[in-house]
Design an enzyme around this catalytic site. Structure first.
Site, PDB file in Angstrom:
ATOM      1  N   MET A   1       0.986  -1.297   0.044  1.00 47.13           N
ATOM      2  CA  MET A   1       0.039  -0.155  -0.039  1.00 47.13           C
ATOM      3  C   MET A   1       0.835   1.025  -0.062  1.00 47.13           C
ATOM      4  O   MET A   1       1.781   1.280   0.753  1.00 47.13           O
ATOM      5  CB  MET A   1      -1.000   0.096   1.408  1.00 47.13           C
ATOM      6  N   CYS A   2       0.624   2.382  -0.890  1.00 46.35           N
ATOM      7  CA  CYS A   2       1.256   3.511  -0.842  1.00 46.35           C
ATOM      8  C   CYS A   2       0.150   4.778  -0.682  1.00 46.35           C
ATOM      9  O   CYS A   2      -1.118   4.434   0.062  1.00 46.35           O
ATOM     10  CB  CYS A   2       2.034   3.744  -2.250  1.00 46.35           C
ATOM     11  N   TYR A   3       0.452   5.726  -0.976  1.00 48.20           N
ATOM     12  CA  TYR A   3      -0.539   7.107  -1.203  1.00 48.20           C
ATOM     13  C   TYR A   3      -1.812   6.794  -1.848  1.00 48.20           C
ATOM     14  O   TYR A   3      -3.079   6.659  -1.379  1.00 48.20           O
ATOM     15  CB  TYR A   3      -0.094   8.193  -1.566  1.00 48.20           C
TER      16      TYR A   3
ATOM     17  N   PHE B   1      -3.810   4.065   0.255  1.00 48.05           N
ATOM     18  CA  PHE B   1      -4.233   4.346   1.607  1.00 48.05           C
ATOM     19  C   PHE B   1      -5.656   5.320   1.492  1.00 48.05           C
ATOM     20  O   PHE B   1      -6.443   5.166   2.084  1.00 48.05           O
ATOM     21  CB  PHE B   1      -3.342   4.985   2.509  1.00 48.05           C
TER      22      PHE B   1
END
Length: 108
Positions: free
Chosen positions: A64-66, A93
């Protein structure tokens, strides 16, 4: 698996609930502290060794990232390190927080 797969937050959430995969969050420390998925491991250059020692290569990993872009490079990197199954979470996220606001933790 030679290539990571993309997964949506609903499927990622289900895999976590069924303990079919682990979740890593690659965002910067400040963003992680301001909110992250409850079960997420904060994966950084400093924590990569510990993560690899504690998670077998046959453990599916969800990244998971931004927003779901940076996670693709990290997912490919984990495949190259030897992990068999790696997913990049579409929407990152931001999508997780919208869909599962009750499953967001705060702090480091």
């Amino acid at each position: 698996m030679d290539q990571f797969e993309c997964i949506n937050v609903a499927d990622a959430h289900q895999k976590l609930q069924e303990k079919e995969a682990v979740l890593v969050d690659i965002r910067d420390p400040q963003s992680f502290a301001m909110g992250h998925a409850v079960q997420a491991f904060h994966l950084t250059n400093d924590t990569l060794g510990a993560f690899m020692r504690n998670n077998d290569f046959d453990t599916p990993v969800m990244v998971m990232c931004y927003h779901g872009n940076s996670s693709k490079g990290a997912a490919q990197y984990l495949l190259q390190q030897g992990y068999d199954v790696v997913y990049s979470i579409d929407g990152g996220f931001e999508a997780w927080q919208r869909q599962f606001p009750a499953e967001v933790a705060y702090g480091a």
